[in-house]
Design a protein around this motif. Structure first.
Motif, PDB file in Angstrom:
ATOM      1  N   GLN A   1      -1.748   6.464 -13.185  1.00 21.83           N
ATOM      2  CA  GLN A   1      -0.852   5.190 -12.762  1.00 21.83           C
ATOM      3  C   GLN A   1      -0.932   5.261 -11.271  1.00 21.83           C
ATOM      4  N   GLY A   2      -0.712   6.139 -10.679  1.00 24.08           N
ATOM      5  CA  GLY A   2      -0.690   6.002  -9.005  1.00 24.08           C
ATOM      6  C   GLY A   2      -1.850   5.286  -8.514  1.00 24.08           C
ATOM      7  N   HIS A   3      -3.010   4.849  -9.155  1.00 22.45           N
ATOM      8  CA  HIS A   3      -3.853   4.081  -8.571  1.00 22.45           C
ATOM      9  C   HIS A   3      -3.618   2.517  -8.234  1.00 22.45           C
ATOM     10  N   LEU A   4      -2.152   2.135  -9.080  1.00 24.40           N
ATOM     11  CA  LEU A   4      -1.549   0.887  -8.856  1.00 24.40           C
ATOM     12  C   LEU A   4      -1.233   0.854  -7.457  1.00 24.40           C
ATOM     13  N   LEU A   5      -0.845   1.618  -6.732  1.00 26.41           N
ATOM     14  CA  LEU A   5      -0.468   1.771  -5.551  1.00 26.41           C
ATOM     15  C   LEU A   5      -1.507   1.098  -4.218  1.00 26.41           C
ATOM     16  N   ALA A   6      -2.961   1.051  -4.900  1.00 28.33           N
ATOM     17  CA  ALA A   6      -3.889   0.724  -4.043  1.00 28.33           C
ATOM     18  C   ALA A   6      -3.919  -1.130  -4.189  1.00 28.33           C
TER      19      ALA A   6
ATOM     20  N   ASN B   1       1.056   4.974   5.571  1.00 33.02           N
ATOM     21  CA  ASN B   1       0.647   3.874   4.522  1.00 33.02           C
ATOM     22  C   ASN B   1       0.196   4.543   3.198  1.00 33.02           C
ATOM     23  N   PHE B   2       0.931   4.412   2.331  1.00 33.03           N
ATOM     24  CA  PHE B   2       0.592   5.163   0.913  1.00 33.03           C
ATOM     25  C   PHE B   2      -0.403   4.245   0.305  1.00 33.03           C
ATOM     26  N   SER B   3      -0.241   2.952   0.361  1.00 37.54           N
ATOM     27  CA  SER B   3      -0.936   1.891  -0.256  1.00 37.54           C
ATOM     28  C   SER B   3      -2.683   2.005   0.400  1.00 37.54           C
TER      29      SER B   3
END
Length: 303
Positions: A33-38, A267-269
């Protein structure tokens, strides 16, 4: 009903699989679900779900420069070297170990070859520095003893793919050789006995019996390696190279690039966008290579 009947019939086997499946779900699937950060403008205060959705903007920032091409090529090139050279040397080591007839020497050699696998990358980086540094490195001392000039290895980018490949093979060849050796022990001795009766030499037995019969294992390891070909070994690259910008042209991979983006810019995203690109390309590679294997040798395919 057939599904539940299968569960009841093999309940013991499925219970044994529960810990492994739980580990896979918790540490591999739930974090996806962390891929949503992209696709979001991530703010720590808002969290993943509360951050603003910005679509493909993070990818535009990444692909807008030339760094993405450089780190992609470096990742593919280095991992390709590691995979091909590593498998070749691992197979050679396994064949040589398999030819040792004395059990004591065979176990001793296997243990010594396997030992580097347990050495951490931090220790390996210190060993590499002690071997390669300009002032008192062992390699430079050896060169200067013959009248040659000391070489600044940490300021010579082109040589590092070779150095990293040597280090990778030194560390992992013993590990993979054990896998090959396990496959070789499953080969029936009758094949070799029949070959000896026909007058085959040891080299002919290796090339005509051993290597063809371990080909499925070679293909399987190659498939697994292809699946991770877009994943640079971060512990290895960053542990040995660190933040030495002089060596970035040949050693900067996707993992180290995304780490610097996260550490320097916070920049996490954008870092998530780089990792998402990495994951998708890895999936594409393994699907394409598996399709190629299916056409060449259908029984050796991964799925």
């Amino acid at each position: 009903m057939g599904f539940f009947r299968e569960i009841r019939k093999n309940i013991d086997l499925y219970l044994l699989a529960v810990p492994g499946l739980s580990f896979l779900i918790i540490f591999a699937y739930l974090p996806m679900q962390g891929h949503l950060l992209a696709f979001k403008q991530y703010r720590l205060a808002d969290g993943i779900w509360g951050s603003k959705w910005i679509g493909w903007n993070n990818f535009k920032f990444f692909f807008g420069g030339q760094d993405w091409f450089k780190v992609t090529i470096n990742t593919l090139y280095l991992n390709g070297l590691f995979l091909v050279v590593g498998l070749v040397f691992s197979a050679i080591i396994a064949i040589l170990l398999n030819e040792i007839r004395k059990a004591f020497f065979k176990k001793l050699a296997q243990s010594l070859i396997f030992l580097p696998y347990f050495i951490s990358w931090l220790v390996v980086s210190l060993m590499a520095f002690a071997f390669l540094n300009v002032e008192d490195g062992l390699l430079n001392k050896f060169l200067t003893s013959f009248g040659s000039e000391a070489v600044g290895w940490y300021q010579t980018p082109w040589v590092w793919p070779i150095i990293l490949t040597v280090i990778y093979v030194w560390k992992f060849a013993g590990y993979f050789s054990v896998i090959f050796l396990a496959a070789m022990t499953g080969i029936s001795k009758e094949y070799y006995e029949a070959a000896e009766i026909d007058g085959a030499t040891r080299i002919q037995q290796i090339t005509r019996i051993t290597i063809p019969l371990i080909r499925p294992v070679i293909i399987m390891l190659a498939l697994l390696g292809i699946g991770r070909i877009f994943y640079g070994d971060f512990g290895m690259i960053y542990g040995i190279i660190g933040d030495n910008g002089v060596l970035f042209p040949t050693t900067d991979v996707i993992d180290t690039y995304s780490f610097r983006a996260l550490r320097q810019m916070g920049n996490f995203s954008m870092a998530a966008a780089v990792v998402f690109y990495q994951s998708v390309m890895g999936l594409v590679c393994i699907v394409l290579f598996n399709g190629l294997v299916r056409k060449i040798d259908n029984e050796s395919k991964l799925f």
